[in-house]
Design a protein around this motif. Structure first.
Motif, PDB file in Angstrom:
ATOM      1  N   GLN A 189       0.818  -1.218   0.000  1.00  0.00           N
ATOM      2  CA  GLN A 189       0.000   0.000   0.000  1.00  0.00           C
ATOM      3  C   GLN A 189       0.848   1.262   0.000  1.00  0.00           C
ATOM      4  OE1 GLN A 189      -3.710   0.028   2.202  1.00  0.00           O
ATOM      5  NE2 GLN A 189      -3.090   1.882   3.260  1.00  0.00           N
ATOM      6  N   VAL A 190       0.409   2.258  -0.800  1.00  0.00           N
ATOM      7  CA  VAL A 190       1.050   3.576  -0.818  1.00  0.00           C
ATOM      8  C   VAL A 190       0.557   4.375   0.387  1.00  0.00           C
ATOM      9  CG1 VAL A 190       1.324   5.742  -2.084  1.00  0.00           C
ATOM     10  CG2 VAL A 190       1.241   3.566  -3.322  1.00  0.00           C
ATOM     11  N   VAL A 191       1.498   4.931   1.131  1.00  0.00           N
ATOM     12  CA  VAL A 191       1.165   5.680   2.350  1.00  0.00           C
ATOM     13  C   VAL A 191       1.934   6.994   2.354  1.00  0.00           C
ATOM     14  CG1 VAL A 191       1.256   5.681   4.879  1.00  0.00           C
ATOM     15  CG2 VAL A 191       0.735   3.561   3.645  1.00  0.00           C
ATOM     16  N   ASN A 224       6.808  13.492   6.415  1.00  0.00           N
ATOM     17  CA  ASN A 224       6.725  13.932   5.016  1.00  0.00           C
ATOM     18  C   ASN A 224       7.424  12.933   4.099  1.00  0.00           C
ATOM     19  OD1 ASN A 224       5.892  15.685   2.953  1.00  0.00           O
ATOM     20  ND2 ASN A 224       7.903  16.642   2.885  1.00  0.00           N
ATOM     21  N   GLU A 225       6.988  11.670   4.220  1.00  0.00           N
ATOM     22  CA  GLU A 225       7.556  10.597   3.407  1.00  0.00           C
ATOM     23  C   GLU A 225       6.447   9.888   2.639  1.00  0.00           C
ATOM     24  OE1 GLU A 225      11.420   9.052   6.002  1.00  0.00           O
ATOM     25  OE2 GLU A 225       9.474   8.063   6.232  1.00  0.00           O
ATOM     26  N   ILE A 226       6.735   9.547   1.404  1.00  0.00           N
ATOM     27  CA  ILE A 226       5.862   8.674   0.631  1.00  0.00           C
ATOM     28  C   ILE A 226       6.459   7.272   0.704  1.00  0.00           C
ATOM     29  CG2 ILE A 226       4.761   8.252  -1.587  1.00  0.00           C
ATOM     30  CD1 ILE A 226       4.014  10.943  -0.440  1.00  0.00           C
ATOM     31  N   LEU A 227       5.656   6.299   1.158  1.00  0.00           N
ATOM     32  CA  LEU A 227       6.153   4.939   1.339  1.00  0.00           C
ATOM     33  C   LEU A 227       5.248   3.955   0.611  1.00  0.00           C
ATOM     34  CD1 LEU A 227       6.705   5.107   5.214  1.00  0.00           C
ATOM     35  CD2 LEU A 227       8.456   5.410   3.461  1.00  0.00           C
ATOM     36  N   MET A 228       5.827   2.835   0.203  1.00  0.00           N
ATOM     37  CA  MET A 228       5.047   1.681  -0.222  1.00  0.00           C
ATOM     38  C   MET A 228       5.271   0.609   0.837  1.00  0.00           C
ATOM     39  SD  MET A 228       5.474   1.600  -4.393  1.00  0.00           S
ATOM     40  CE  MET A 228       4.120   0.432  -4.589  1.00  0.00           C
ATOM     41  N   ASP A 239      10.447  -2.794  -9.422  1.00  0.00           N
ATOM     42  CA  ASP A 239       9.436  -2.843  -8.363  1.00  0.00           C
ATOM     43  C   ASP A 239      10.099  -2.746  -6.996  1.00  0.00           C
ATOM     44  OD1 ASP A 239       7.487  -3.269 -10.335  1.00  0.00           O
ATOM     45  OD2 ASP A 239       7.813  -5.442 -10.258  1.00  0.00           O
ATOM     46  N   ARG A 240      11.181  -3.514  -6.849  1.00  0.00           N
ATOM     47  CA  ARG A 240      11.884  -3.499  -5.560  1.00  0.00           C
ATOM     48  C   ARG A 240      12.402  -2.104  -5.229  1.00  0.00           C
ATOM     49  NH1 ARG A 240      16.631  -2.973  -3.822  1.00  0.00           N
ATOM     50  NH2 ARG A 240      17.382  -3.956  -1.895  1.00  0.00           N
ATOM     51  N   SER A 241      12.913  -1.378  -6.228  1.00  0.00           N
ATOM     52  CA  SER A 241      13.481  -0.045  -5.965  1.00  0.00           C
ATOM     53  C   SER A 241      12.405   0.931  -5.491  1.00  0.00           C
ATOM     54  CB  SER A 241      14.187   0.481  -7.214  1.00  0.00           C
ATOM     55  OG  SER A 241      13.251   0.773  -8.238  1.00  0.00           O
ATOM     56  N   TRP A 242      11.184   0.794  -6.015  1.00  0.00           N
ATOM     57  CA  TRP A 242      10.107   1.682  -5.574  1.00  0.00           C
ATOM     58  C   TRP A 242       9.615   1.300  -4.178  1.00  0.00           C
ATOM     59  CZ3 TRP A 242       8.362   6.178  -7.450  1.00  0.00           C
ATOM     60  CH2 TRP A 242       8.749   6.551  -8.741  1.00  0.00           C
ATOM     61  N   VAL A 243       9.514   0.020  -3.904  1.00  0.00           N
ATOM     62  CA  VAL A 243       8.958  -0.415  -2.616  1.00  0.00           C
ATOM     63  C   VAL A 243       9.931  -0.180  -1.472  1.00  0.00           C
ATOM     64  CG1 VAL A 243       8.114  -2.415  -1.314  1.00  0.00           C
ATOM     65  CG2 VAL A 243       7.391  -2.066  -3.682  1.00  0.00           C
ATOM     66  N   PHE A 244      11.220  -0.314  -1.732  1.00  0.00           N
ATOM     67  CA  PHE A 244      12.177  -0.261  -0.631  1.00  0.00           C
ATOM     68  C   PHE A 244      13.083   0.964  -0.681  1.00  0.00           C
ATOM     69  CE2 PHE A 244      11.099  -4.745  -1.262  1.00  0.00           C
ATOM     70  CZ  PHE A 244      10.529  -5.007  -0.018  1.00  0.00           C
ATOM     71  N   SER A 245      12.690   1.960  -1.424  1.00  0.00           N
ATOM     72  CA  SER A 245      13.430   3.226  -1.422  1.00  0.00           C
ATOM     73  C   SER A 245      12.500   4.336  -0.926  1.00  0.00           C
ATOM     74  CB  SER A 245      13.930   3.577  -2.834  1.00  0.00           C
ATOM     75  OG  SER A 245      14.811   2.587  -3.310  1.00  0.00           O
ATOM     76  N   LYS A 246      13.104   5.380  -0.381  1.00  0.00           N
ATOM     77  CA  LYS A 246      12.311   6.532   0.030  1.00  0.00           C
ATOM     78  C   LYS A 246      11.852   7.281  -1.215  1.00  0.00           C
ATOM     79  CE  LYS A 246      12.440  10.774   2.779  1.00  0.00           C
ATOM     80  NZ  LYS A 246      13.251  11.650   3.658  1.00  0.00           N
ATOM     81  N   ILE A 247      10.557   7.463  -1.320  1.00  0.00           N
ATOM     82  CA  ILE A 247       9.983   8.133  -2.492  1.00  0.00           C
ATOM     83  C   ILE A 247       9.827   9.614  -2.177  1.00  0.00           C
ATOM     84  CG2 ILE A 247       8.004   8.223  -4.053  1.00  0.00           C
ATOM     85  CD1 ILE A 247       7.474   5.269  -3.245  1.00  0.00           C
ATOM     86  N   GLN A 248      10.378  10.462  -3.008  1.00  0.00           N
ATOM     87  CA  GLN A 248      10.261  11.900  -2.805  1.00  0.00           C
ATOM     88  C   GLN A 248       8.840  12.349  -3.114  1.00  0.00           C
ATOM     89  OE1 GLN A 248      12.708  13.695  -1.468  1.00  0.00           O
ATOM     90  NE2 GLN A 248      13.935  11.820  -1.422  1.00  0.00           N
TER      91      GLN A 248
END
Length: 386
Positions: free
Chosen positions: A53-55, A61-65, A98-107
């Motif tokens: 889930q996107v949170v 102020n973080e976007i997380l999966m 997919d892994r890079s998006w799920v386990f990296s901090k999304i700006q």
């Protein structure tokens, strides 16, 4: 002893093969050593409640999966293996992207791209992802220029959000609940709406300083949310930001002899005007002053050095008129002429050069600029100019 690196898929196949072989030949004839952790693993299909889930963590102020509670990604095996307790499952279409998006901090600035590009692609590959944040195509607010003239503007404003808030680092979007809209900064929007209620026809009337305040917004962040004759409005009420404080030299001729003086002037879009007069128009809480059909921001005037009551920001009187000596004229400046201005501007010198009447033009030049000098020599002009 040779060692080979196996993916989890191969490990599970090897475990199954080893156990089956021991059962068929008997454990007394052959022994395999299997790590208890590997031995205890139970491969299952992806659970129904396994949803990434996107949170938005507003406090950080973080976007997380986020993975569901208790679920871990098996980092040391091939792509797409997850574990909870002793249960493991595999997503065969999982990729390193997919892994890079799920386990990296999304700006925060990446959120629209995540919602419009990354998530749809993952969903198309049957990956269990979900975002409660919905990106809307409709704008949070839309401004329509209904009518404008020299002294007034009428706008129609359509607002499609209730309590918009900004995600820091994400410009040009507003979050209202779980809906993300294209929209301007909520502080500017809320301030504008609170100060300018609609009339019975649903229009907002702007006069005086409200005109340049709104024009500045429409020229900037609000432009993409504005329709109507935007270009016409910006031309009718230009914000004149190309300004500088200069010391302008000029020549006044009296009885054929020039006197050179220099006066502080404000240069606006190439046109000079009295800096002292502009300074005296500044009042407390004033944000803009009118200049012809345009407007000058008071902050810009302070930035270039103009203060209040006829003075520069450093206290120097803008009423000063400097009488220039010969050296200051010829060198186009001097320490006595230093001040808050960005430069000293002189009229063209028009030096006598390759003239058929050098003596006459030299004397005219000296007279025009009020300089001492003359001609020394005979009638054939075998002398020097000074």
């Amino acid at each position: 002893m040779n060692e080979i690196e196996l993916g989890l898929t191969d490990v599970l196949i090897l475990r199954k093969t080893a156990i089956s072989f021991m059962e068929s030949v008997g454990s007394s004839h052959i022994q395999f050593e299997i790590d208890p952790i590997i031995l205890d693993l139970n491969q299952i299909p992806p659970p129904d409640d396994f949803i990434i889930q996107v949170v938005w963590n507003s406090s950080q102020n973080e976007i997380l999966m986020e993975l569901p509670s208790g679920v871990e990604y098996l980092e040391n095996f091939d792509h797409g293996w997850f574990i909870k307790g002793n249960q493991v499952w595999h997503l065969p279409d999982w990729t390193s992207v997919d892994r890079s998006w799920v386990f990296s901090k999304i700006q925060p600035a990446q959120l629209p791209f995540l919602l419009t590009n990354i998530l749809p692609d993952m969903i198309n590959r049957k990956l269990p992802v979900y975002s409660p944040i919905i990106l809307e195509s409709q704008e949070a607010v839309h401004f329509h220029i209904y009518e404008f003239g020299p002294d007034a503007i009428q706008l129609r404003v359509n607002v499609h959000v209730d309590i918009p808030k900004r995600i820091p680092g994400l410009e040009g979007y507003l979050l209202d609940g779980n809906h993300l809209y294209p929209g301007p900064h909520p502080a500017h929007l809320n301030d504008f709406l609170s100060k300018h209620p609609e009339d019975e026809n649903g229009l907002i009337l702007l006069q005086g300083e409200d005109i340049p305040n709104v024009v500045a917004q429409i020229e900037g962040e609000w432009k993409r949310f504005t329709s109507g004759d935007v270009q016409g409005l910006l031309q009718a009420h230009p914000i004149q930001s190309t300004i500088k404080l200069i010391l302008a030299a000029s020549v006044q001729i009296n009885n054929g002899i020039g006197q050179v003086t220099a006066t502080p002037m404000l240069k606006v879009e190439g046109v000079q005007m009295s800096a002292a007069a502009i300074s005296r128009r500044l009042k407390p809480r004033l944000q803009y002053i009118r200049n012809g059909s345009g407007w000058i921001a008071v902050d810009d005037l302070r930035r270039v050095g103009i203060g209040v009551m006829g003075r520069a920001v450093n206290g120097l009187s803008l009423d000063n008129v400097f009488s220039l000596g010969a050296r200051e004229i010829l060198e186009r400046g001097g320490y006595r002429l230093e001040g808050p201005w960005s430069k000293i501007e002189f009229p063209e010198f028009n030096w006598p050069h390759q003239s058929s009447t050098p003596v006459l033009e030299h004397l005219q030049f000296l007279a025009h600029w009020g300089l001492n000098g003359g001609v020394k020599g005979d009638r054939s002009f075998g002398g020097v100019l000074f």
